[in-house]
Design a protein around this motif. Structure first.
Motif, mmCIF file in Angstrom:
data_model
loop_
_atom_site.group_PDB
_atom_site.id
_atom_site.type_symbol
_atom_site.label_atom_id
_atom_site.label_comp_id
_atom_site.label_asym_id
_atom_site.label_seq_id
_atom_site.Cartn_x
_atom_site.Cartn_y
_atom_site.Cartn_z
ATOM 1 N N VAL B 145 35.788 5.692 25.622
ATOM 2 C CA VAL B 145 34.818 4.987 25.777
ATOM 3 C C VAL B 145 35.041 3.653 26.610
ATOM 4 O O VAL B 145 35.942 3.104 25.927
ATOM 5 C CB VAL B 145 33.940 4.702 24.522
ATOM 6 N N ILE B 146 34.531 3.428 27.687
ATOM 7 C CA ILE B 146 34.687 2.134 28.276
ATOM 8 C C ILE B 146 33.482 1.258 28.430
ATOM 9 O O ILE B 146 32.404 1.437 28.719
ATOM 10 C CB ILE B 146 34.884 2.419 29.867
ATOM 11 N N GLN B 147 33.709 0.026 28.079
ATOM 12 C CA GLN B 147 32.829 -0.908 27.660
ATOM 13 C C GLN B 147 33.086 -2.289 28.251
ATOM 14 O O GLN B 147 34.215 -2.785 28.238
ATOM 15 C CB GLN B 147 32.616 -1.383 26.018
ATOM 16 N N PRO B 148 32.222 -3.142 29.241
ATOM 17 C CA PRO B 148 32.633 -3.963 29.686
ATOM 18 C C PRO B 148 32.660 -5.187 28.797
ATOM 19 O O PRO B 148 31.752 -5.305 27.854
ATOM 20 C CB PRO B 148 31.581 -4.382 30.865
ATOM 21 N N LEU B 149 33.538 -6.108 28.830
ATOM 22 C CA LEU B 149 33.851 -6.985 27.875
ATOM 23 C C LEU B 149 32.855 -8.285 28.072
ATOM 24 O O LEU B 149 32.360 -8.833 26.963
ATOM 25 C CB LEU B 149 35.120 -7.915 27.845
ATOM 26 N N ALA B 150 32.430 -8.264 29.159
ATOM 27 C CA ALA B 150 31.330 -9.206 29.657
ATOM 28 C C ALA B 150 29.791 -8.840 29.024
ATOM 29 O O ALA B 150 29.168 -9.848 28.136
ATOM 30 C CB ALA B 150 30.997 -9.365 30.976
ATOM 31 N N VAL B 151 29.703 -7.502 28.641
ATOM 32 C CA VAL B 151 28.526 -7.013 27.719
ATOM 33 C C VAL B 151 28.777 -7.352 26.478
ATOM 34 O O VAL B 151 27.768 -7.358 25.658
ATOM 35 C CB VAL B 151 28.291 -5.597 28.335
ATOM 36 N N PHE B 152 29.890 -7.019 25.967
ATOM 37 C CA PHE B 152 30.121 -6.613 24.459
ATOM 38 C C PHE B 152 31.502 -7.736 24.181
ATOM 39 O O PHE B 152 32.507 -7.298 23.942
ATOM 40 C CB PHE B 152 30.552 -5.336 24.092
ATOM 41 N N PRO B 153 31.071 -8.929 24.140
ATOM 42 C CA PRO B 153 32.184 -9.916 23.868
ATOM 43 C C PRO B 153 32.831 -9.707 22.563
ATOM 44 O O PRO B 153 31.937 -9.754 21.719
ATOM 45 C CB PRO B 153 31.629 -11.207 24.206
ATOM 46 N N GLY B 154 34.129 -9.677 22.463
ATOM 47 C CA GLY B 154 34.819 -9.368 21.238
ATOM 48 C C GLY B 154 34.669 -7.908 20.509
ATOM 49 O O GLY B 154 35.245 -7.930 19.295
ATOM 50 N N ILE B 155 34.318 -6.849 21.363
ATOM 51 C CA ILE B 155 34.050 -5.840 20.643
ATOM 52 C C ILE B 155 35.584 -5.347 20.307
ATOM 53 O O ILE B 155 35.663 -4.288 19.679
ATOM 54 C CB ILE B 155 33.308 -4.685 21.538
ATOM 55 N N ASP B 156 36.737 -5.643 21.175
ATOM 56 C CA ASP B 156 37.902 -5.102 20.951
ATOM 57 C C ASP B 156 38.428 -5.784 19.504
ATOM 58 O O ASP B 156 39.329 -5.249 19.214
ATOM 59 C CB ASP B 156 38.787 -5.516 22.187
ATOM 60 N N GLN B 157 37.856 -6.768 18.930
ATOM 61 C CA GLN B 157 38.278 -7.390 17.726
ATOM 62 C C GLN B 157 37.583 -6.744 16.514
ATOM 63 O O GLN B 157 37.833 -7.050 15.187
ATOM 64 C CB GLN B 157 38.287 -8.716 17.664
ATOM 65 N N GLU B 158 36.745 -5.920 16.780
ATOM 66 C CA GLU B 158 35.832 -5.431 15.849
ATOM 67 C C GLU B 158 36.690 -4.560 14.798
ATOM 68 O O GLU B 158 37.553 -3.708 15.085
ATOM 69 C CB GLU B 158 34.990 -4.426 16.299
ATOM 70 N N LEU B 159 36.458 -4.886 13.522
ATOM 71 C CA LEU B 159 37.303 -4.105 12.343
ATOM 72 C C LEU B 159 36.553 -2.717 12.124
ATOM 73 O O LEU B 159 37.331 -1.916 11.992
ATOM 74 C CB LEU B 159 37.304 -5.118 11.373
ATOM 75 N N GLU B 160 35.293 -2.992 11.822
ATOM 76 C CA GLU B 160 34.470 -1.829 11.192
ATOM 77 C C GLU B 160 33.834 -1.107 12.523
ATOM 78 O O GLU B 160 32.674 -1.749 12.872
ATOM 79 C CB GLU B 160 33.679 -2.114 10.115
ATOM 80 N N ILE B 161 34.237 -0.062 12.939
ATOM 81 C CA ILE B 161 33.508 0.522 13.939
ATOM 82 C C ILE B 161 32.737 1.922 13.503
ATOM 83 O O ILE B 161 33.244 2.644 13.057
ATOM 84 C CB ILE B 161 34.482 1.053 15.389
ATOM 85 N N PRO B 162 31.465 1.753 13.449
ATOM 86 C CA PRO B 162 30.658 2.675 12.864
ATOM 87 C C PRO B 162 30.731 4.017 13.685
ATOM 88 O O PRO B 162 31.231 4.227 14.460
ATOM 89 C CB PRO B 162 29.270 2.293 12.834
ATOM 90 N N ASN B 163 30.337 5.318 13.070
ATOM 91 C CA ASN B 163 30.373 6.576 13.535
ATOM 92 C C ASN B 163 29.446 6.548 14.784
ATOM 93 O O ASN B 163 30.126 7.077 15.700
ATOM 94 C CB ASN B 163 29.553 7.514 12.410
ATOM 95 N N SER B 164 28.571 5.911 14.847
ATOM 96 C CA SER B 164 27.989 5.856 16.149
ATOM 97 C C SER B 164 28.114 4.489 16.725
ATOM 98 O O SER B 164 27.686 3.292 16.319
ATOM 99 C CB SER B 164 26.366 6.149 16.313
ATOM 100 N N LEU B 165 28.752 4.383 17.995
ATOM 101 C CA LEU B 165 28.843 2.900 18.765
ATOM 102 C C LEU B 165 27.433 2.500 19.030
ATOM 103 O O LEU B 165 27.297 1.353 19.117
ATOM 104 C CB LEU B 165 29.584 3.148 20.097
ATOM 105 N N TYR B 166 26.246 3.481 19.242
ATOM 106 C CA TYR B 166 24.956 2.706 19.887
ATOM 107 C C TYR B 166 24.412 1.922 18.803
ATOM 108 O O TYR B 166 23.837 1.105 18.987
ATOM 109 C CB TYR B 166 24.210 4.178 20.113
ATOM 110 N N ALA B 167 24.829 2.380 17.393
ATOM 111 C CA ALA B 167 24.378 1.690 16.226
ATOM 112 C C ALA B 167 24.863 0.089 16.319
ATOM 113 O O ALA B 167 24.406 -1.000 16.062
ATOM 114 C CB ALA B 167 24.519 2.193 14.889
#
Lengths: 239, 239
Positions: B145-167
DNA sequence: TAGTGGTCTAGACCACCAC
DNA sequence: TGGTGGTCTAGACCACTAG
C-alpha cells in the motif's frame, strides 16, 4: 392501481408496474413512455409519485429521460451502453471495442454447475457458443457462453450473430440484461485456451465467470471468458 | 445560502455544502446531522430540497439515515461498510473477513508510476506498507500500500495499525474513502509473492492495482495486491 | 407555442424510535 | 408523547425540444 395486501409504497408499485410492462413487451426498447402526468392519471397516483418511480428506473439504467422530449426505455444496443458491462481496458485506461468471431455453436445438456448458475430444473437443454474476441487482428478474449434453450428458443439456429449478444437478446427475445456478476480467477491457460489466444504454454490468464441477469431478476446467461492481461486489464470502479 | 453565479440546482448546492462540512471535519464520521427541517431552515431552502440532497448522499454511502432516529455520517469503520470495497469471496459466494499482519513499513520517494497514480508533483515522499492477509491461518493476499506522506503525516510512525487502513484514515486523518478503482491482471507470482503466499513456483495469481479516492475526489492511496484464486475469487456486480 | 421533464415549495399523514 | 425520517400530494415555475 390495485393496492396489494402486503404494504408496498405506492412509488414502488408504480416501479413494479413499469418493469412488468417492459418485461411483457408492452413497452419495448427505444419506446417512449407516457408523460409523468398521463402515467400518474392512468395509475391513479400523483405526478410526484410517478416521478420517483421513473427516477429510480433511470438510476438503474432501465429508462432514460430527456428534458423537453420524454422518457424512453433504454436501448442497451447503443454503442455506449452496449459496453457498459465490458470491463476490459488498455493499461492507459482507454476503452477497447473488439471484433467477435463465433467459433462454434453446440446444443447439449447443462452440466451440474450450469444448472446451478442458471437455476435450471426442468428443461436442461442449453446452447454453448464459443467466441473469440480480437482487437487489432490479435486474439484477446476467448469465451464460452451458455444460454438455456427454454429462454432463447432457436438461438442455436441463428445465422447472424451480432458483435454483442446482449443486443440480440433484446431484439429477438425481449431480454434486457440489467446486471452482471463477475467472478475473477487467475489460472494457467489450458491447451485449448493457449491455442485460441495464441499464447505460449503455461501463460497466466484471467478467467471471468459471469452471470447475467434479466430485468425480471432471472439469470439468463452464464459465461466463462479467458483473457490474457499482458496488454489489457479488467477495470472496475466500486462506489 | 449564497447562490453561485454559475447556476447549480439548489439541492446540489446543499449537497456540496454538506460534503464540504464533512470534508472540513465540521461533521465527523458517526456524527448525527440536524433534522431535515433544521438544516433546511439554516440553509434557507425547503425541507424537500434538503431531503433530495440527503438522499443523494445516502445513495453514495456518505450518509446513513434511520427512520425515527436521524441522519448520520457513514462510519466506514463499521464491519459492514468496512468490507464494501473488499471483493474477495469464497467460491460459494460467502464473504471472507481476513486477519492482517503488517510485514514492513518504509518511507521512500515515489516511483514514476506512483507519482502518476497519486497525482504527486511536489512532495514525493510516500510510505510503503507491506501487508499479509490471512484467513483461517493461511496466507491469502499479499499487498503493498502506497500512501503520500503529505496526505498522511506521521503514518509511518503509527504503532497500532488496524485491520482496515480505511478506518485509520478516517479516524486519524479525516479521510473517507468513497470510491475505488481496481485494475486486475493475471500474472505469475514472483519469488517474493510465492514465498509470502506459500505457493509453488510459477503459480498464477490475481494482481489487483487499486486507486482509492477520498470524499473530495483526490486519489489518496494506491496499492497492489496479489491473491491466489485457487480458493478465493474476486467478485463484483455491475449494474 | 405547446408539451415535456427538472426544480422547488408547502403541507399532510404515517412509521419508527426514545424517553 | 415528541421528534425523526418516509411517503404522498398539489401546485408553481423554469429549461429544453419540436413544430
Amino acid at each position: 392501481m390495485t393496492v396489494s395486501t402486503k404494504y408496498r409504497p405506492l412509488y414502488q408499485q408504480v416501479y413494479d408496474e413499469i418493469v412488468k410492462r417492459i418485461g411483457d413487451g408492452y413497452w419495448k426498447a427505444g419506446d417512449s413512455l407516457p408523460s409523468e402526468f398521463a402515467l400518474a392519471d392512468e395509475l391513479g397516483v400523483s405526478q410526484g409519485t410517478t416521478r420517483k418511480a421513473l427516477n429510480q428506473l433511470v438510476a438503474e439504467n432501465i429508462l432514460r429521460r430527456r428534458q423537453g422530449k420524454g422518457t424512453y426505455v433504454s436501448e442497451h444496443s447503443n454503442e455506449s451502453s452496449l459496453y457498459r458491462f465490458f470491463r476490459y481496458r488498455e493499461p492507459e485506461g482507454d476503452a477497447v471495442i473488439p471484433e467477435t468471431q463465433i467459433q462454434s455453436v453446440k446444443t447439449r445438456q447443462a452440466t451440474a454447475k450450469e444448472q446451478s448458475k442458471l437455476n435450471l430444473s426442468e428443461n436442461l437443454n442449453v446452447v454453448e457458443m464459443a467466441r473469440l474476441r480480437t482487437f487489432k487482428d490479435k486474439p484477446v478474449i476467448y469465451e464460452k457462453v451458455i444460454q438455456p434453450l427454454a429462454v432463447f428458443p432457436g438461438i442455436d439456429q441463428e445465422l447472424e450473430i451480432p458483435n454483442s449478444l446482449y443486443a440480440l437478446y433484446q431484439e429477438k427475445y425481449g431480454i434486457s440484461i440489467v446486471e452482471v456478476t463477475d467472478e475473477l480467477h487467475a489460472v494457467i491457460a489450458d491447451h485449448e485456451v493457449s491455442e485460441q489466444l495464441n499464447l505460449p504454454e503455461n501463460s497466466p490468464v484471467l478467467m471471468n465467470e459471469r452471470s447475467s441477469t434479466n430485468i425480471d431478476g432471472r439469470v439468463v446467461e452464464w459465461s466463462v471468458a479467458y483473457c490474457c492481461t499482458k496488454n489489457f486489464v479488467y477495470s472496475v470502479t466500486i462506489k
